[in-house]
Write an enzyme that holds these catalytic residues in place. Sequence first.
Site, PDB file in Angstrom:
ATOM      1  N   SER A   1       0.838  -1.202   0.000  1.00 34.20           N
ATOM      2  CA  SER A   1       0.000   0.000   0.000  1.00 34.20           C
ATOM      3  C   SER A   1       0.868   1.246   0.000  1.00 34.20           C
ATOM      4  O   SER A   1       1.973   1.248   0.562  1.00 34.20           O
ATOM      5  CB  SER A   1      -0.860  -0.003   1.260  1.00 34.20           C
ATOM      6  OG  SER A   1      -1.443   1.260   1.475  1.00 34.20           O
TER       7      SER A   1
ATOM      8  N   TYR B   1      -1.760  -0.997  11.120  1.00 34.55           N
ATOM      9  CA  TYR B   1      -2.047  -1.532   9.784  1.00 34.55           C
ATOM     10  C   TYR B   1      -0.899  -1.180   8.832  1.00 34.55           C
ATOM     11  O   TYR B   1      -0.375  -2.035   8.116  1.00 34.55           O
ATOM     12  CB  TYR B   1      -3.379  -0.973   9.257  1.00 34.55           C
ATOM     13  CG  TYR B   1      -3.483  -1.040   7.752  1.00 34.55           C
ATOM     14  CD1 TYR B   1      -3.721  -2.252   7.117  1.00 34.55           C
ATOM     15  CD2 TYR B   1      -3.297   0.098   6.962  1.00 34.55           C
ATOM     16  CE1 TYR B   1      -3.773  -2.319   5.730  1.00 34.55           C
ATOM     17  CE2 TYR B   1      -3.347   0.036   5.588  1.00 34.55           C
ATOM     18  CZ  TYR B   1      -3.587  -1.173   4.974  1.00 34.55           C
ATOM     19  OH  TYR B   1      -3.626  -1.234   3.602  1.00 34.55           O
TER      20      TYR B   1
ATOM     21  N   LYS C   1       2.235  -3.527   6.699  1.00 35.81           N
ATOM     22  CA  LYS C   1       2.665  -3.496   5.295  1.00 35.81           C
ATOM     23  C   LYS C   1       4.177  -3.267   5.216  1.00 35.81           C
ATOM     24  O   LYS C   1       4.871  -3.942   4.455  1.00 35.81           O
ATOM     25  CB  LYS C   1       1.919  -2.402   4.523  1.00 35.81           C
ATOM     26  CG  LYS C   1       0.421  -2.648   4.368  1.00 35.81           C
ATOM     27  CD  LYS C   1       0.119  -3.895   3.546  1.00 35.81           C
ATOM     28  CE  LYS C   1      -1.380  -4.133   3.387  1.00 35.81           C
ATOM     29  NZ  LYS C   1      -1.697  -5.473   2.843  1.00 35.81           N
TER      30      LYS C   1
HETATM   31  C1  UD1 Z   1      -7.035   4.941   3.813  1.00 33.02           C
HETATM   32  C2  UD1 Z   1      -6.032   4.583   4.865  1.00 33.02           C
HETATM   33  C3  UD1 Z   1      -4.858   3.894   4.189  1.00 33.02           C
HETATM   34  C4  UD1 Z   1      -5.343   2.662   3.438  1.00 33.02           C
HETATM   35  C5  UD1 Z   1      -6.411   3.089   2.433  1.00 33.02           C
HETATM   36  C6  UD1 Z   1      -7.032   1.871   1.798  1.00 33.02           C
HETATM   37  C7  UD1 Z   1      -6.319   6.195   6.688  1.00 33.02           C
HETATM   38  C8  UD1 Z   1      -5.713   7.338   7.429  1.00 33.02           C
HETATM   39  N1  UD1 Z   1      -5.630   5.751   5.620  1.00 33.02           N
HETATM   40  O1  UD1 Z   1      -6.423   5.857   2.913  1.00 33.02           O
HETATM   41  O2  UD1 Z   1      -3.908   3.503   5.148  1.00 33.02           O
HETATM   42  O3  UD1 Z   1      -4.282   2.056   2.757  1.00 33.02           O
HETATM   43  O4  UD1 Z   1      -7.450   3.812   3.097  1.00 33.02           O
HETATM   44  O5  UD1 Z   1      -7.820   2.255   0.734  1.00 33.02           O
HETATM   45  O6  UD1 Z   1      -7.357   5.683   7.041  1.00 33.02           O
HETATM   46  N2  UD1 Z   1     -12.728  11.168   3.628  1.00 33.02           N
HETATM   47  C9  UD1 Z   1     -13.781  12.000   4.000  1.00 33.02           C
HETATM   48  N3  UD1 Z   1     -14.895  11.403   4.543  1.00 33.02           N
HETATM   49  C10 UD1 Z   1     -15.015  10.060   4.726  1.00 33.02           C
HETATM   50  C11 UD1 Z   1     -13.930   9.232   4.340  1.00 33.02           C
HETATM   51  C12 UD1 Z   1     -12.799   9.810   3.811  1.00 33.02           C
HETATM   52  O7  UD1 Z   1     -13.719  13.197   3.844  1.00 33.02           O
HETATM   53  O8  UD1 Z   1     -16.057   9.597   5.245  1.00 33.02           O
HETATM   54  C13 UD1 Z   1     -11.546  11.788   2.998  1.00 33.02           C
HETATM   55  C14 UD1 Z   1     -10.233  11.549   3.740  1.00 33.02           C
HETATM   56  O9  UD1 Z   1     -10.001  12.559   4.684  1.00 33.02           O
HETATM   57  C15 UD1 Z   1      -9.232  11.566   2.573  1.00 33.02           C
HETATM   58  C16 UD1 Z   1     -10.025  10.995   1.397  1.00 33.02           C
HETATM   59  O10 UD1 Z   1     -11.400  11.178   1.733  1.00 33.02           O
HETATM   60  O11 UD1 Z   1      -8.862  12.884   2.265  1.00 33.02           O
HETATM   61  C17 UD1 Z   1      -9.777   9.527   1.136  1.00 33.02           C
HETATM   62  O12 UD1 Z   1      -9.975   8.798   2.351  1.00 33.02           O
HETATM   63  P1  UD1 Z   1      -9.967   7.199   2.385  1.00 33.02           P
HETATM   64  O13 UD1 Z   1     -10.858   6.678   1.309  1.00 33.02           O
HETATM   65  O14 UD1 Z   1     -10.252   6.758   3.783  1.00 33.02           O
HETATM   66  O15 UD1 Z   1      -8.484   6.813   1.946  1.00 33.02           O
HETATM   67  P2  UD1 Z   1      -7.069   7.248   2.589  1.00 33.02           P
HETATM   68  O16 UD1 Z   1      -7.232   8.030   3.821  1.00 33.02           O
HETATM   69  O17 UD1 Z   1      -6.253   7.837   1.495  1.00 33.02           O
END
Ligand code: UD1
Length: 338
Positions: A124, A148, A152
Amino acid sequence: MRVLVTGGAGYIGSHTVVQLARAGHEVSVVDDFSNSRPSAMARVSELAGRDIPLESFDVGDVERLGDLMDRGRFDAVVHFAAYKAVGESVERPIAYYRNNLGATLAVVETMVRYAVPHLVFSSSATVYGADAPVPMTEQLPTSATNPYGWTKVMNEQILRDAVVAHPELRVALLRYFNPVGSHPSGRIGEDPSDVPNNLMPYLAQVAVGRREKLSVFGDDYDTPDGTGVRDYIHVEDLAAGHLAALDRISAHDRPLSVWNLGTGRGTSVLELVHAFERASGRPVPYEVVDRRPGDVAASYADPTLAERELGWRATRSVEDMCADTWRWQQANPDGYPV
Ligand code: UD1
């Protein structure tokens, strides 16, 4: 090739199994259904056009895995099986280390014992840690911000050490950016067992009416619209990257290869929300809330190494990702049948 896919009933695994089978590989799956459903495998077989042999046990069970490797005479393993929820890993670190490290140790140990040379490992972009500059290249140092992520990083290290001691091994570490989308048929897709942690499945559940509104985690990042920027990659492109990696490691002598699988393009939370609204024709109500601890402003790949060495690149757009996620979500509003 005869390929064993661990976690083959899961989100990325299921899409990869379909592509491997359609490319003519003989695929078998091992999955304990701890975060996936048997009905996913029925659909995988349907899309693959043939029955995919399935064994249901925990990959960390080295006895059973050894028995399967002994019987299977595999040429390669694609190892997906792992726990993957960041927040849960903070609450249950020991379970995460036991499961995710135990599975990889069992895989590599039995591969050595039964002379299976090729391994594609599901890593990842989380291994780039908290402060990595973008676009991220494979040369960056690795670290993590949660258990997590450390599993990795540690699994990568285990495999780096293993290829030194066992020169017959050929290993690919694939660092995924943010996998989204689903098979264009809408028959398989991402089916979170609980409240989704990730943005795309949450968005899809809001659009379909399962959840009231999206919480946008912060709009004061140093990004064009203030919301987090990520490199979303269509799961079909990601699956294709595994096939390309397998071809490459079986044709070259390099013991260990590391490739980013991303598009190289960043998309903000609000851009994705609006793209999803256009794809679904539904409004996605949202509210801006505090930042989520541990989140970074921007994460996107430098995908040029994979382009050069694998001849692979992501071709599907954010519009395709949203349209395919929506097709899956609409056809399966409650996920897979139990
Ligand atoms: C997350 C994990 C990462 C993992 C990946 C798997 C965290 C901090 N990181 O990545 O370790 O490998 O998922 O796919 O959890 N967001 C919102 N609202 C939500 C959900 C997300 O605003 O309800 C935003 C987040 O702040 C971020 C973006 O959407 O800016 C993407 O979030 P997410 O899909 O959870 O992925 P990552 O954080 O990049």
